[in-house]
Enzyme design. Structure first.
Site, short mmCIF file in Angstrom:
data_model
loop_
_atom_site.label_atom_id
_atom_site.label_comp_id
_atom_site.label_asym_id
_atom_site.label_seq_id
_atom_site.Cartn_x
_atom_site.Cartn_y
_atom_site.Cartn_z
N SER A 179 0.82 -1.21 0.00
CA SER A 179 0.00 0.00 0.00
C SER A 179 0.85 1.25 0.00
CB SER A 179 -0.87 0.05 1.26
OG SER A 179 -1.58 -1.13 1.42
N HIS A 239 -2.31 -3.18 -6.68
CA HIS A 239 -2.86 -2.82 -5.37
C HIS A 239 -4.38 -2.97 -5.35
CE1 HIS A 239 -3.86 0.24 -2.10
NE2 HIS A 239 -3.32 -0.79 -1.50
N GLU A 270 -5.16 -0.40 -8.34
CA GLU A 270 -4.13 0.55 -8.75
C GLU A 270 -2.95 -0.26 -9.31
OE1 GLU A 270 -4.71 4.36 -5.76
OE2 GLU A 270 -3.74 2.58 -4.97
N ASN A 276 -4.68 5.71 -1.05
CA ASN A 276 -4.17 5.78 0.32
C ASN A 276 -3.53 7.12 0.63
OD1 ASN A 276 -5.13 3.30 0.88
ND2 ASN A 276 -3.18 2.23 0.73
N1 LIG Z 1 -5.47 -4.40 4.95
C1 LIG Z 1 -5.81 -3.65 3.94
O1 LIG Z 1 -6.88 -3.01 3.96
C2 LIG Z 1 -4.91 -3.56 2.72
C3 LIG Z 1 -5.43 -3.05 1.53
C4 LIG Z 1 -4.62 -3.06 0.38
C5 LIG Z 1 -3.32 -3.50 0.46
N2 LIG Z 1 -2.82 -3.97 1.64
C6 LIG Z 1 -1.43 -4.47 1.64
O2 LIG Z 1 -1.48 -5.87 1.53
C7 LIG Z 1 -0.37 -6.45 2.21
C8 LIG Z 1 -0.88 -7.45 3.24
O3 LIG Z 1 -1.65 -6.77 4.20
P1 LIG Z 1 -2.75 -7.51 5.09
O4 LIG Z 1 -3.56 -6.47 5.73
O5 LIG Z 1 -3.41 -8.56 4.29
O6 LIG Z 1 -1.82 -8.21 6.21
P2 LIG Z 1 -2.18 -9.39 7.20
O7 LIG Z 1 -1.33 -9.20 8.38
O8 LIG Z 1 -3.65 -9.51 7.39
O9 LIG Z 1 -1.72 -10.72 6.38
C9 LIG Z 1 -0.39 -10.99 6.06
C10 LIG Z 1 -0.23 -12.50 5.87
O10 LIG Z 1 1.07 -12.77 5.38
C11 LIG Z 1 1.52 -13.98 5.96
N3 LIG Z 1 2.99 -14.05 5.88
C12 LIG Z 1 3.90 -13.41 6.64
N4 LIG Z 1 5.15 -13.77 6.24
C13 LIG Z 1 5.01 -14.64 5.20
C14 LIG Z 1 5.93 -15.36 4.40
N5 LIG Z 1 7.23 -15.24 4.57
N6 LIG Z 1 5.44 -16.17 3.44
C15 LIG Z 1 4.11 -16.30 3.26
N7 LIG Z 1 3.20 -15.64 4.00
C16 LIG Z 1 3.65 -14.82 4.96
C17 LIG Z 1 0.99 -13.90 7.38
O11 LIG Z 1 0.93 -15.18 7.96
C18 LIG Z 1 -0.39 -13.28 7.18
O12 LIG Z 1 -1.39 -14.24 7.00
C19 LIG Z 1 0.41 -5.31 2.82
O13 LIG Z 1 1.45 -4.95 1.93
C20 LIG Z 1 -0.64 -4.21 2.90
O14 LIG Z 1 -0.07 -2.93 2.88
C21 LIG Z 1 -3.59 -4.02 2.77
#
Ligand SMILES: NC(=O)c1ccc[n+]([C@@H]2O[C@H](COP(=O)([O-])OP(=O)(O)OC[C@H]3O[C@@H](n4cnc5c(N)ncnc54)[C@H](O)[C@@H]3O)[C@@H](O)[C@H]2O)c1
Length: 596
Positions: free
Chosen positions: A121, A142, A154, A192
């Site tokens: 993000s 994204h 995006e 964002n």
């Molecule tokens: N939460 C949101 O609203 C949102 C929206 C768009 C983008 N994002 C982006 O998406 C990405 C993930 O965010 P999220 O909110 O889903 O996080 P989250 O914490 O909910 O999930 C992350 C997952 O990654 C896994 N993980 C960690 N290390 C790993 C590895 N080495 N190999 C495989 N899996 C691994 C974890 O076990 C976890 O299930 C981030 O870059 C975030 O900025 C988040």
């Protein structure tokens, strides 16, 4: 020829990853879904099943399609399972070193032609790409939360991403039924960059006890038509993820203080209050991962008795003024059964207001929303006057005269002389300090702000502004009156912009700055906020409706009161106002409306 993506890999099955898996599998694409451990894999599988089961229960997905969808997903622990996919989307936590390590590993595991994408993000896609030997095949894709629902994607290209890769990914987005906007690699991209300053500001309001979580959220939902309030959205995003995004944007985006995470956020993350995913964030949820909010110790009592606690009885209401707001407010009170005394500066004005109220009530009758008898009863409850003396026996006065402090102060001084003791005196000001008006009387404890939104008969929100001198009884009375009017009254402190304008206008101003910097177009920015965040209008559509002059004036007030450098009005906004491009009302603002 565009690439045929028949199998994609998703790394990390958390909030975003599980949703991204669903998006691909729903569209007939095979997915290899990868996690770091068996328990994490199970959680991801459960999230996917929960989401598709809900879709089936809601009738949005056939049971057979759900089963076919699940058959397309192959779950695995470790990146090695990704050796033959066409595209990988990484969705692991928002840490640069972690993402770089994963990309280096993907580079080793995947075929040379595989495209490697990050769902980051806020981190630099460029910095992630240089951890591989193929930065030209690295791109940002994204998605928005929840990925299966939100239409926007995006697409982030770096200076080295090859144009073919960009084109292939754009075509893929179309195949997924998504709308894509393609942009350069800048912190927060479009959505964002515009969203997180607002979210952080809302957390700051909550931390400062400026308003309750329920009131902050209700204000933005009901005042701006947003699908959810900022604190509920923080819970959905995940507070740990939100913290990392803010922190990165602060460091990458010019150290704008508005992106420095509010200290409360860090405390909540440390305490394990991560939002929905952990079952508790700003709100408490039925269980981890559930969207259902349950009452907790901070939930206000919703009973009528609680709302009315300490409130004074109100039967007769005076409304001073003859403009749009006064006219709407008279109608609202009369329809709700209050006796209303309308006071204007002359019987001619009274006649006009009376006509306007009649016209509006008649519209209600024509539309079948109001019975003729109720219209007549409402009109029968209003008396028309041109002198303040007729307010001697009212229980509440609502002032809605011109937005000039001297005029309002003089009026409140007169009301102080005329009105009986115990009357609540309310101002509808949207930008002046309520305390200034209160101090023009000898009874500042009885003075509140009642900020109605335009058009008053339609808009469900009223901001109840309490000053440092307002008594609890006066606040309770104002709240009870809002409830009796069928409106939601949210209580807030006496600061410039109250809740809604303070959170809305800096966001609009930021959108203008983004346009001014040529990062994106007005159309794409509007699209991004509507399709990525569910806003009913994009920022430029809204600015043209509100009026650029009005928006500039509000933004200036905020800047002057809070001295926040990031609130300085965008020069482009000032120039458009100077040029007379004020929006729809002058047929030209950010867009040309002359042919519509
Ligand atoms: N939460 C949101 O609203 C949102 C929206 C768009 C983008 N994002 C982006 O998406 C990405 C993930 O965010 P999220 O909110 O889903 O996080 P989250 O914490 O909910 O999930 C992350 C997952 O990654 C896994 N993980 C960690 N290390 C790993 C590895 N080495 N190999 C495989 N899996 C691994 C974890 O076990 C976890 O299930 C981030 O870059 C975030 O900025 C988040």
């Amino acid at each position: 020829m565009t690439r045929d993506f028949s199998t994609v890999g998703v790394v990390g099955l958390g909030t975003m990853g599980a949703g991204i898996v669903e998006v691909f599998a729903r569209n007939g694409i095979d997915v290899v879904a990868v996690e770091i451990s068996e328990p994490a894999l199970e959680r991801g599988r459960a999230t996917l099943s929960g989401s598709t089961d809900r879709a089936v229960a809601k009738g949005k997905l056939a049971a057979a399609d759900r089963d076919a969808l699940h058959e397309r997903v192959h779950f695995a622990v470790g990146l090695d399972a990704l050796h033959s996919v066409d595209l990988v989307i990484e969705a692991v936590p928002e840490h640069l070193d972690l993402k770089q390590r994963i990309f280096a590993e993907l580079d080793r595991v995947c075929r040379p032609e595989t495209i490697l994408a990050t769902n980051t993000s806020s981190l630099s896609v460029t910095e992630i790409s240089v951890a591989t030997s193929r930065p030209n095949q690295v791109i940002g894709i994204h998605f928005f939360n929840p990925a299966p629902v939100m239409k926007l994607v995006e697409v982030v290209r770096t200076v080295v991403t090859s144009p073919e890769v960009v084109a292939d990914v754009e075509a893929l987005c179309a195949r997924l039924g998504k709308v894509d906007v393609t942009i350069n690699d800048r912190a927060g991209f479009i959505a964002n960059a515009l969203l997180f300053g607002y979210l952080n500001h809302a957390v700051g309001m909550f931390e400062a006890h400026y308003a309750t979580r329920e009131d902050i959220d209700a204000a933005m939902k009901l005042g701006c038509g947003l699908p959810m309030g900022p604190l509920a959205l923080m819970d959905l995003i995940g507070l740990d993820t939100a913290y990392e995004i803010l922190d990165t944007m602060y460091r990458r985006g010019g150290r704008d203080r508005r992106h420095a995470p509010v200290p409360l956020l860090k405390q909540m993350v440390t305490a394990g209050l991560l939002g929905r995913k952990s079952g508790r964030g700003f709100y408490t949820y039925e269980r981890p991962g559930s969207p259902v909010v349950v009452p907790d110790e901070a939930t206000p009592l919703a009973t009528e008795a609680a709302v009315a606690d300490g409130a004074r009885a109100i039967t007769k209401v005076g409304v001073v003024g003859s403009g749009t707001m006064a006219t709407g407010i008279i109608e609202v009170f009369a329809k709700a059964g209050y006796e209303v005394v309308s006071v204007t500066r002359g019987m001619e004005k009274s006649a006009k207001v009376c006509e306007a109220v009649k016209t509006s009530l008649n519209k209600g009758v024509v539309r079948g929303k109001l019975a003729e008898a109720d219209r007549d009863a409402a009109l029968g409850r209003i008396s028309w006057s041109a002198t303040l003396d007729h307010l001697a026996d009212v229980d509440l006065v609502v002032e809605a005269v011109v937005e000039e402090l001297s005029v309002k102060k003089a009026l409140f001084a007169s009301l102080d002389e005329i009105c009986k003791p115990g009357v609540v005196l309310a101002t509808t000001t949207s930008s002046l300090p309520v305390i200034d008006v209160a101090m023009a009387t000898h009874r500042p404890a009885d003075v509140v702000g009642l900020h109605f939104f335009n058009p008053a008969p339609v808009m469900p929100l009223v901001e109840v502004v309490r000053t440092i001198r307002t008594s609890p009884e006066a606040t309770a009375t104002a709240r009870a009156v809002c409830a009796a009017l069928g409106k939601t009254g949210v209580v807030c402190g006496d600061r410039s912009g109250f809740i809604v304008n303070a959170l809305l206008f800096p966001y609009l101003n930021d959108a203008v700055k983004m346009l001014e910097a040529s990062y994106s177009t007005a159309d794409d920015i509007d699209h991004a906020m509507k399709l990525g965040c569910g806003y009913p209008m994009g920022p430029f559509e809204l600015l043209d409706v509100v009026g650029l002059d009005v928006s500039l004036a509000i933004q200036r007030e905020l800047y002057l009161e809070l001295r926040e450098p990031g609130f300085a009005p965008a020069p482009l906004l000032e120039h458009l106002v100077t040029a007379g491009y004020l929006g729809r009302k002058t047929r030209r603002g950010f867009r040309d409306h002359s042919h519509r």
